[in-house]
Design an enzyme around this catalytic site. Sequence first.
Site, PDB file in Angstrom:
ATOM      1  N   GLU A 160     -36.785 111.675 -15.441  1.00 41.99           N
ATOM      2  CA  GLU A 160     -35.649 112.597 -14.860  1.00 41.99           C
ATOM      3  C   GLU A 160     -33.994 112.265 -15.463  1.00 41.99           C
ATOM      4  O   GLU A 160     -33.242 112.298 -15.135  1.00 41.99           O
ATOM      5  CB  GLU A 160     -34.884 111.490 -13.412  1.00 41.99           C
ATOM      6  CG  GLU A 160     -36.491 111.928 -12.740  1.00 41.99           C
ATOM      7  CD  GLU A 160     -36.300 111.732 -10.972  1.00 41.99           C
ATOM      8  OE1 GLU A 160     -34.739 111.541 -10.423  1.00 41.99           O
ATOM      9  OE2 GLU A 160     -36.981 111.912 -10.524  1.00 41.99           O
ATOM     10  N   GLU A 374     -43.997 111.573  -9.605  1.00 40.11           N
ATOM     11  CA  GLU A 374     -43.819 111.517  -8.088  1.00 40.11           C
ATOM     12  C   GLU A 374     -43.808 112.357  -7.200  1.00 40.11           C
ATOM     13  O   GLU A 374     -43.543 113.359  -8.083  1.00 40.11           O
ATOM     14  CB  GLU A 374     -41.997 110.829  -8.683  1.00 40.11           C
ATOM     15  CG  GLU A 374     -41.621 109.960  -9.740  1.00 40.11           C
ATOM     16  CD  GLU A 374     -40.619 109.622  -9.626  1.00 40.11           C
ATOM     17  OE1 GLU A 374     -40.070 109.675  -8.227  1.00 40.11           O
ATOM     18  OE2 GLU A 374     -40.097 108.980 -10.574  1.00 40.11           O
TER      19      GLU A 374
END
Length: 467
Positions: A160, A374
Site C-alpha cells: 500500500e 486484503e
Amino acid sequence: MLSLPKEFVFGGATAAYQVEGATTEDGKGPVCWDVFLKEQGRFSPDPASDFYHEYPTDLALSKEYGVDAIRVSIAWTRIFPNGTGELNKKGVAYYHALFAECLKNGITPYVTLHHFDTPLNLHQNGDWLNPKTIDAFVAYADFCFAEFGSQVKKWITINEPASIAFGQYVVGNFPPNIQYDLPKAIQAMHNQMVAHAKVVNLFKEKDYTGEIGIVHILESYYPAEDAVENLAAANTCNVLYNQFMLDAIYKGYYDNDTMFVINEILKQNDGKLTILPMDLTELAKAAKQIDFLGLNYYQSHFVQPFHGESYIHHNGTGEKGTAVFRLNGVGERIYNPAIPKTDWDWVIYPKGLYDMMLYIKNRYPNYQKIYVTENGLGDKDQVVNGEVLDQSRIDYVAIHLKAIEQAISSGIEVKGYFIWSLQDMFSWTNGYNKRYGLFYVDFDSQKRIPKKSAQWWKELSESTKKG
C-alpha cells in the site's frame, strides 16, 4: 452458493508490526512507529498478537481451518537494525524458523518486504522522499531474496504505497503526522514506484526463483450524483489514488491523461513532481517483468468537487458518522445513506471490487494475474459463552467473494483471496478495539479462539478444493 476454481488460494493476511510484538527483542532495531506511538501514548504495539512467539499456534490453526497461504512481512529492522550495515543473525534465524513452520503445515508464505515499518533512522532522514531510502531498500531486498529464497517463492515489494504517502503527508495519522501536503504525497508515491521497480528488476536480473509483485490499496470512485462536475471529481480521485501508480507498474510510465490530472493537483497545491530519466528506465523495465498484483480492497467512495480549505477527520474510534474527507483540488466524499457502512465509516460495496478488477483488465491488459491480498470486516467482536459469533464478518466476506466469482466469470485472472486478517491484531490507528481476525485473540493471555467465521472459512475452503 459460491463456485470458485479448485486451485483458488484461501489465504490469511498479517503484517509484522501488527502481529509480532517483541519490538525490542533479540536485537530488533527501532522503526518510525515506535517513537510516534510512544509520543501519542494511546496504545502500544507490544505484545500485539505475540506472533513472534505464537506463530506455531497460529499456523497450526491455519492448517486446521483451511488457510492454505499466509501473507507475512519481514520486519526490516529485525534483519538490519539500522536499516543498513550490521546484520542481526537472530532476526534472520527467526524468519527461517517462521517460513519452515509455514512449509511444515503446508502453508505457502507470501512475503512482503515493506509493510509501513521503515527503519527509524531512514524515516528521520526523509523516508521515501530521500533516494537513499530506495538504495537501502534494494540492498535489504537483495539480502532477503538470497537468504530466504529456498523457502519463499512469492514476494511482495511494498504494501500500500498510497496508504503510506497519504497517511504520512495528507491524513496525518502516520508518522511524521503532516496534513494536506499533496506534493509530498505524490513525490513519495513516485519514489516508492521507483523502489518497487528496482527491486523487481534486481529479482529478475539475478534470476531468483519464484514470483514478485506489489500490493496496492485500490478503491473505486463514483460521482456523488450524475453531474459533469462530479464525474470529473471521480476521475481526479481515481487518477490520484489508483491510476497514477498502476500506470507506473504496468505501463512503465505515466500516461498523458494521468499527468494532466496530477499536474492540475500539483498546480492547485503549489507543488511539483521530480521524475528523473533513470526513474523511467527502471519503471519501463519492471513493467514487463512484474508477475502479479496484490489488490487490497475495503471500500469505495462517492465524491463531488471540493475547492477550499482541506479538512480530514479520521474515524479511529468506531463512532459511526464521524469521518470527514475534503481535499482541496481533489474532492469531497459524500455518504450515500442507501449503502451500508461499518462503525468506522467504511462503505460496504462489493461492486467496487468487481469494477476495479474490470478497470485493471481493460486499462492494463498485461496485468497477468490478481490476488485480493486484503479484504475483511473490522468489528467489535466479543466472546459470549466461549464463542465469537461473527455472522456479520461471514456475510461481508461472502459478498466480496461473490464479486470475485463474478470477475472470474468475466475473464479476469483472480487467483486467490487473503482475508484480513488471520488473527486479531494491533491496528495502526485503532489500537486493539477493531478486530478483523478469523481467530479471536485475548491480548492479555494470548489465548486464541476460532470464531464462527473460521469454521465457515474451513468449510468453504474444503468444499472448493473438492470441486
